[in-house]
Design an enzyme around this catalytic site. Structure first.
Site, mmCIF file in Angstrom:
data_model
loop_
_atom_site.group_PDB
_atom_site.id
_atom_site.type_symbol
_atom_site.label_atom_id
_atom_site.label_comp_id
_atom_site.label_asym_id
_atom_site.label_seq_id
_atom_site.Cartn_x
_atom_site.Cartn_y
_atom_site.Cartn_z
ATOM 1 N N ASP A 9 3.410 1.913 -10.878
ATOM 2 C CA ASP A 9 2.782 2.927 -10.009
ATOM 3 C C ASP A 9 3.480 2.870 -8.656
ATOM 4 O O ASP A 9 4.260 1.949 -8.381
ATOM 5 C CB ASP A 9 1.276 2.641 -9.861
ATOM 6 C CG ASP A 9 0.566 3.699 -9.004
ATOM 7 O OD1 ASP A 9 0.880 4.906 -9.143
ATOM 8 O OD2 ASP A 9 -0.298 3.336 -8.188
ATOM 9 N N SER A 10 3.145 3.844 -7.811
ATOM 10 C CA SER A 10 3.675 3.817 -6.442
ATOM 11 C C SER A 10 3.008 2.702 -5.628
ATOM 12 O O SER A 10 3.578 2.211 -4.659
ATOM 13 C CB SER A 10 3.415 5.165 -5.772
ATOM 14 O OG SER A 10 2.029 5.472 -5.847
ATOM 15 N N CYS A 73 0.792 6.382 -13.270
ATOM 16 C CA CYS A 73 0.823 7.238 -12.084
ATOM 17 C C CYS A 73 0.924 8.679 -12.571
ATOM 18 O O CYS A 73 1.898 9.035 -13.253
ATOM 19 C CB CYS A 73 2.030 6.875 -11.231
ATOM 20 S SG CYS A 73 2.278 7.958 -9.811
ATOM 21 N N GLU A 151 -5.787 2.026 -1.200
ATOM 22 C CA GLU A 151 -4.934 0.910 -0.764
ATOM 23 C C GLU A 151 -5.697 0.020 0.212
ATOM 24 O O GLU A 151 -5.637 -1.203 0.153
ATOM 25 C CB GLU A 151 -3.647 1.444 -0.103
ATOM 26 C CG GLU A 151 -2.719 2.212 -1.050
ATOM 27 C CD GLU A 151 -1.845 1.314 -1.929
ATOM 28 O OE1 GLU A 151 -1.507 0.201 -1.502
ATOM 29 O OE2 GLU A 151 -1.516 1.738 -3.055
ATOM 30 N N CYS A 184 -5.549 10.878 -10.382
ATOM 31 C CA CYS A 184 -4.626 9.977 -9.677
ATOM 32 C C CYS A 184 -5.162 8.586 -9.961
ATOM 33 O O CYS A 184 -6.376 8.350 -9.843
ATOM 34 C CB CYS A 184 -4.649 10.263 -8.177
ATOM 35 S SG CYS A 184 -3.841 8.985 -7.178
ATOM 36 N N HIS A 186 -5.115 5.939 -8.409
ATOM 37 C CA HIS A 186 -5.781 5.271 -7.281
ATOM 38 C C HIS A 186 -7.285 5.577 -7.250
ATOM 39 O O HIS A 186 -8.065 4.782 -6.724
ATOM 40 C CB HIS A 186 -5.182 5.735 -5.946
ATOM 41 C CG HIS A 186 -3.904 5.038 -5.562
ATOM 42 N ND1 HIS A 186 -2.706 5.292 -6.194
ATOM 43 C CD2 HIS A 186 -3.643 4.114 -4.598
ATOM 44 C CE1 HIS A 186 -1.760 4.545 -5.627
ATOM 45 N NE2 HIS A 186 -2.308 3.823 -4.656
HETATM 46 N N1 DGL Z 1 -1.327 6.667 -8.172
HETATM 47 C C1 DGL Z 1 -0.540 7.846 -8.122
HETATM 48 C C2 DGL Z 1 -1.039 8.888 -9.126
HETATM 49 O O1 DGL Z 1 -1.644 8.551 -10.124
HETATM 50 C C3 DGL Z 1 -0.246 8.538 -6.836
HETATM 51 C C4 DGL Z 1 -0.340 7.936 -5.515
HETATM 52 C C5 DGL Z 1 0.731 8.434 -4.565
HETATM 53 O O2 DGL Z 1 0.632 9.539 -4.017
HETATM 54 O O3 DGL Z 1 1.687 7.674 -4.421
HETATM 55 O O4 DGL Z 1 -0.810 10.060 -8.973
#
Ligand code: DGL
Length: 265
Positions: A9-10, A73, A151, A184, A186
Protein backbone atom coordinates in the site's frame (compact mmCIF):
# COMPACT_ATOMS: atom_id res chain seq x y z
CA UNK A 1 5.46 -21.65 -4.32
CA UNK A 2 7.37 -20.47 -1.28
CA UNK A 3 8.03 -17.12 0.37
CA UNK A 4 5.66 -14.75 2.12
CA UNK A 5 2.46 -13.11 0.94
CA UNK A 6 3.54 -9.52 0.26
CA UNK A 7 1.01 -6.78 1.04
CA UNK A 8 1.57 -3.41 -0.64
CA UNK A 9 0.00 0.00 0.00
CA UNK A 10 1.03 3.64 -0.08
CA UNK A 11 0.88 3.74 3.73
CA UNK A 12 -0.79 1.98 6.66
CA UNK A 13 -4.04 1.23 4.75
CA UNK A 14 -2.91 -2.25 3.73
CA UNK A 15 -2.97 -3.20 7.41
CA UNK A 16 -6.77 -3.42 7.14
CA UNK A 17 -6.18 -6.20 4.59
CA UNK A 18 -3.45 -7.76 6.78
CA UNK A 19 -6.05 -8.10 9.53
CA UNK A 20 -8.33 -10.09 7.23
CA UNK A 21 -5.44 -12.22 5.96
CA UNK A 22 -4.28 -13.07 9.49
CA UNK A 23 -7.86 -14.08 10.41
CA UNK A 24 -8.32 -16.20 7.29
CA UNK A 25 -4.81 -17.72 7.18
CA UNK A 26 -3.33 -17.78 10.67
CA UNK A 27 0.32 -18.79 10.54
CA UNK A 28 0.85 -17.86 6.89
CA UNK A 29 4.05 -15.83 6.49
CA UNK A 30 3.30 -12.23 5.48
CA UNK A 31 5.48 -9.29 4.50
CA UNK A 32 4.44 -5.64 4.28
CA UNK A 33 5.66 -2.85 2.05
CA UNK A 34 4.49 0.70 1.84
CA UNK A 35 5.52 3.58 -0.37
CA UNK A 36 5.08 6.17 2.33
CA UNK A 37 7.69 8.46 0.76
CA UNK A 38 5.08 9.05 -1.97
CA UNK A 39 1.96 9.04 0.26
CA UNK A 40 -0.75 10.00 -0.60
CA UNK A 41 -1.29 8.25 -3.93
CA UNK A 42 -4.86 9.50 -4.33
CA UNK A 43 -3.88 12.95 -5.55
CA UNK A 44 -0.95 11.97 -7.82
CA UNK A 45 -0.94 11.92 -11.64
CA UNK A 46 -1.77 8.54 -13.20
CA UNK A 47 1.26 8.24 -15.49
CA UNK A 48 3.71 8.94 -12.66
CA UNK A 49 1.86 6.59 -10.33
CA UNK A 50 1.88 3.56 -12.66
CA UNK A 51 5.63 3.82 -13.08
CA UNK A 52 6.21 4.33 -9.35
CA UNK A 53 3.94 1.46 -8.30
CA UNK A 54 5.73 -0.96 -10.64
CA UNK A 55 9.15 0.20 -9.40
CA UNK A 56 8.22 -0.16 -5.72
CA UNK A 57 6.49 -3.53 -6.14
CA UNK A 58 9.33 -4.94 -8.23
CA UNK A 59 11.88 -3.92 -5.58
CA UNK A 60 9.70 -5.26 -2.75
CA UNK A 61 9.04 -8.62 -4.42
CA UNK A 62 12.80 -9.03 -4.89
CA UNK A 63 13.63 -7.98 -1.31
CA UNK A 64 11.01 -10.21 0.29
CA UNK A 65 11.15 -13.24 -1.99
CA UNK A 66 7.34 -13.09 -2.05
CA UNK A 67 5.22 -15.84 -3.59
CA UNK A 68 2.27 -13.52 -4.26
CA UNK A 69 1.71 -9.77 -4.26
CA UNK A 70 -1.45 -8.31 -2.74
CA UNK A 71 -2.03 -4.76 -3.94
CA UNK A 72 -3.88 -3.60 -0.83
CA UNK A 73 -4.63 -0.20 -2.28
CA UNK A 74 -7.69 0.70 -4.36
CA UNK A 75 -5.94 3.71 -5.89
CA UNK A 76 -3.10 1.52 -7.15
CA UNK A 77 -5.28 -1.44 -8.17
CA UNK A 78 -7.78 0.55 -10.24
CA UNK A 79 -4.82 1.92 -12.22
CA UNK A 80 -1.87 -0.44 -12.31
CA UNK A 81 -2.97 -4.10 -12.10
CA UNK A 82 -2.34 -4.75 -15.80
CA UNK A 83 1.12 -3.15 -15.66
CA UNK A 84 2.02 -5.12 -12.53
CA UNK A 85 0.84 -8.42 -14.00
CA UNK A 86 2.80 -7.74 -17.18
CA UNK A 87 6.02 -6.92 -15.34
CA UNK A 88 6.13 -9.18 -12.28
CA UNK A 89 6.68 -12.92 -12.22
CA UNK A 90 4.48 -13.58 -9.15
CA UNK A 91 0.66 -13.69 -9.08
CA UNK A 92 -0.92 -10.30 -8.28
CA UNK A 93 -4.17 -9.95 -6.31
CA UNK A 94 -5.78 -6.50 -6.42
CA UNK A 95 -8.14 -4.60 -4.13
CA UNK A 96 -10.98 -2.74 -5.80
CA UNK A 97 -14.06 -1.05 -4.29
CA UNK A 98 -16.66 -3.52 -2.99
CA UNK A 99 -19.39 -2.19 -5.27
CA UNK A 100 -20.84 -5.64 -6.02
CA UNK A 101 -21.52 -6.75 -2.40
CA UNK A 102 -22.72 -3.27 -1.47
CA UNK A 103 -25.23 -3.23 -4.33
CA UNK A 104 -26.47 -6.65 -3.20
CA UNK A 105 -26.78 -5.52 0.43
CA UNK A 106 -28.52 -2.19 -0.10
CA UNK A 107 -32.28 -2.17 0.41
CA UNK A 108 -32.83 1.36 -0.87
CA UNK A 109 -30.58 1.00 -3.92
CA UNK A 110 -28.67 4.14 -2.92
CA UNK A 111 -25.06 3.44 -2.00
CA UNK A 112 -22.08 5.65 -1.26
CA UNK A 113 -18.55 5.18 -2.54
CA UNK A 114 -16.05 6.74 -0.15
CA UNK A 115 -12.58 6.65 -1.72
CA UNK A 116 -9.68 8.78 -2.91
CA UNK A 117 -10.30 11.35 -5.63
CA UNK A 118 -8.35 9.13 -8.03
CA UNK A 119 -10.43 6.02 -7.32
CA UNK A 120 -13.84 7.71 -7.57
CA UNK A 121 -13.08 8.99 -11.08
CA UNK A 122 -11.29 5.99 -12.59
CA UNK A 123 -12.69 4.16 -15.65
CA UNK A 124 -12.17 0.92 -13.67
CA UNK A 125 -14.65 2.24 -11.07
CA UNK A 126 -17.10 3.32 -13.80
CA UNK A 127 -17.03 -0.24 -15.11
CA UNK A 128 -17.55 -1.79 -11.65
CA UNK A 129 -20.61 0.41 -11.17
CA UNK A 130 -21.88 -0.30 -14.66
CA UNK A 131 -21.41 -4.08 -14.30
CA UNK A 132 -22.60 -4.60 -10.71
CA UNK A 133 -24.67 -1.61 -9.60
CA UNK A 134 -26.59 -0.64 -12.71
CA UNK A 135 -29.80 -0.72 -10.69
CA UNK A 136 -28.39 1.55 -7.94
CA UNK A 137 -27.67 5.21 -7.47
CA UNK A 138 -24.02 5.51 -6.47
CA UNK A 139 -22.97 8.65 -4.61
CA UNK A 140 -19.24 9.05 -5.23
CA UNK A 141 -17.39 10.93 -2.50
CA UNK A 142 -13.69 11.83 -2.77
CA UNK A 143 -12.42 11.87 0.80
CA UNK A 144 -8.64 12.22 0.50
CA UNK A 145 -8.48 13.94 3.90
CA UNK A 146 -9.37 10.69 5.64
CA UNK A 147 -6.15 9.01 4.48
CA UNK A 148 -4.03 11.23 6.71
CA UNK A 149 -6.47 10.75 9.59
CA UNK A 150 -5.97 6.97 9.42
CA UNK A 151 -2.20 7.50 9.38
CA UNK A 152 -2.54 9.69 12.47
CA UNK A 153 -4.75 7.22 14.29
CA UNK A 154 -2.24 4.41 13.83
CA UNK A 155 0.58 6.70 14.94
CA UNK A 156 -1.33 7.31 18.18
CA UNK A 157 -1.97 10.94 17.27
CA UNK A 158 -5.35 12.67 17.72
CA UNK A 159 -7.65 12.62 14.71
CA UNK A 160 -9.34 15.80 13.53
CA UNK A 161 -13.08 15.57 13.99
CA UNK A 162 -13.77 18.34 11.47
CA UNK A 163 -11.92 16.41 8.73
CA UNK A 164 -13.92 13.25 9.43
CA UNK A 165 -17.22 15.19 9.40
CA UNK A 166 -16.32 17.00 6.16
CA UNK A 167 -15.29 13.75 4.47
CA UNK A 168 -18.61 12.10 5.28
CA UNK A 169 -20.93 15.08 4.77
CA UNK A 170 -21.77 14.53 1.05
CA UNK A 171 -23.08 11.05 1.88
CA UNK A 172 -25.77 12.33 4.20
CA UNK A 173 -27.25 14.59 1.51
CA UNK A 174 -28.72 11.44 -0.07
CA UNK A 175 -31.63 10.79 2.31
CA UNK A 176 -32.17 7.11 1.45
CA UNK A 177 -28.50 6.05 1.23
CA UNK A 178 -28.13 2.95 3.43
CA UNK A 179 -24.77 1.39 2.45
CA UNK A 180 -21.27 2.85 2.15
CA UNK A 181 -18.36 1.25 0.31
CA UNK A 182 -15.06 1.95 2.06
CA UNK A 183 -13.16 2.13 -1.24
CA UNK A 184 -9.78 3.00 0.22
CA UNK A 185 -7.95 0.51 2.45
CA UNK A 186 -7.15 3.27 4.94
CA UNK A 187 -10.84 3.78 5.72
CA UNK A 188 -11.70 0.47 7.49
CA UNK A 189 -9.08 1.52 10.06
CA UNK A 190 -11.41 4.47 10.86
CA UNK A 191 -14.63 2.44 10.74
CA UNK A 192 -15.64 2.93 14.38
CA UNK A 193 -14.97 6.67 14.21
CA UNK A 194 -16.91 7.00 10.95
CA UNK A 195 -19.81 4.94 12.26
CA UNK A 196 -20.00 7.10 15.38
CA UNK A 197 -20.49 10.13 13.11
CA UNK A 198 -23.28 8.67 10.97
CA UNK A 199 -26.57 10.47 11.57
CA UNK A 200 -28.49 7.25 10.82
CA UNK A 201 -27.54 3.56 10.65
CA UNK A 202 -25.68 2.56 7.48
CA UNK A 203 -23.81 -0.59 6.47
CA UNK A 204 -20.07 -0.12 5.88
CA UNK A 205 -18.62 -2.53 3.31
CA UNK A 206 -14.94 -3.11 2.57
CA UNK A 207 -12.95 -5.60 0.49
CA UNK A 208 -10.70 -7.11 3.20
CA UNK A 209 -12.29 -10.53 3.67
CA UNK A 210 -12.92 -10.99 -0.07
CA UNK A 211 -9.23 -10.28 -0.74
CA UNK A 212 -8.19 -12.79 1.92
CA UNK A 213 -10.43 -15.46 0.34
CA UNK A 214 -8.95 -14.72 -3.08
CA UNK A 215 -5.37 -14.96 -1.78
CA UNK A 216 -6.19 -18.32 -0.17
CA UNK A 217 -7.36 -19.58 -3.57
CA UNK A 218 -4.25 -18.32 -5.34
CA UNK A 219 -1.60 -19.74 -3.04
CA UNK A 220 -1.00 -23.32 -2.14
CA UNK A 221 -3.06 -23.78 1.02
CA UNK A 222 -0.90 -26.65 2.16
CA UNK A 223 2.32 -24.73 2.15
CA UNK A 224 1.12 -22.66 5.12
CA UNK A 225 3.28 -23.24 8.11
CA UNK A 226 3.72 -21.50 11.40
CA UNK A 227 7.04 -19.93 10.58
CA UNK A 228 9.48 -19.18 13.35
CA UNK A 229 10.83 -16.35 11.19
CA UNK A 230 9.28 -12.99 12.08
CA UNK A 231 7.34 -11.24 9.31
CA UNK A 232 9.39 -8.48 7.73
CA UNK A 233 8.34 -5.05 6.48
CA UNK A 234 9.75 -2.40 4.17
CA UNK A 235 9.01 1.28 3.63
CA UNK A 236 10.36 3.85 1.21
CA UNK A 237 10.57 6.22 4.21
CA UNK A 238 11.37 3.87 7.08
CA UNK A 239 11.69 6.64 9.66
CA UNK A 240 8.04 7.69 9.59
CA UNK A 241 6.66 7.35 13.09
CA UNK A 242 3.29 5.80 12.19
CA UNK A 243 4.91 2.70 10.77
CA UNK A 244 7.52 2.15 13.41
CA UNK A 245 4.82 2.42 16.02
CA UNK A 246 2.06 0.35 14.43
CA UNK A 247 3.72 -2.39 12.34
CA UNK A 248 4.70 -4.48 15.42
CA UNK A 249 1.03 -4.34 16.53
CA UNK A 250 0.17 -6.14 13.29
CA UNK A 251 2.89 -8.77 13.77
CA UNK A 252 5.69 -7.21 11.68
CA UNK A 253 9.26 -6.32 12.51
CA UNK A 254 9.96 -2.56 12.26
CA UNK A 255 10.37 -1.43 8.64
CA UNK A 256 13.60 -1.63 6.69
CA UNK A 257 14.24 1.01 4.08
CA UNK A 258 13.31 -0.10 0.56
CA UNK A 259 15.58 1.35 -2.08
CA UNK A 260 13.63 1.98 -5.29
CA UNK A 261 15.46 1.97 -8.60
CA UNK A 262 13.88 4.78 -10.59
CA UNK A 263 13.66 4.49 -14.38
CA UNK A 264 14.71 0.85 -14.21
CA UNK A 265 12.73 0.06 -17.37
N1 DGL B 1 -4.90 3.11 0.76
C1 DGL B 1 -5.02 3.64 -0.55
C2 DGL B 1 -6.29 3.13 -1.24
O1 DGL B 1 -6.79 2.07 -0.93
C3 DGL B 1 -4.90 5.10 -0.81
C4 DGL B 1 -4.27 6.07 0.07
C5 DGL B 1 -3.53 7.16 -0.68
O2 DGL B 1 -4.14 8.10 -1.19
O3 DGL B 1 -2.31 7.00 -0.75
O4 DGL B 1 -6.80 3.75 -2.14
Amino acid sequence: MSGPILIFDSGVGGLSVVKALREQMPGAPLAYVCDNAALPYGTKADAWLVQRIVQVCRAAVAASGARVLVVACNTASTLALDALRAQLSVPVVGTVPAIKPAAALSRSGVIGLLATSATVTRPYTDKLIHDFAGHCTVVRVAADGLVDQAERLLAGEPVDDAVLEAGLAPLWRAPTLDTVVLGCTHFPLLRDLLNARAPRPVQWVDSGSAIARRVAQVIDQYSHRSSTKRDESWATDADRFALIRCLPDYGFLPPQRLAVLENAD
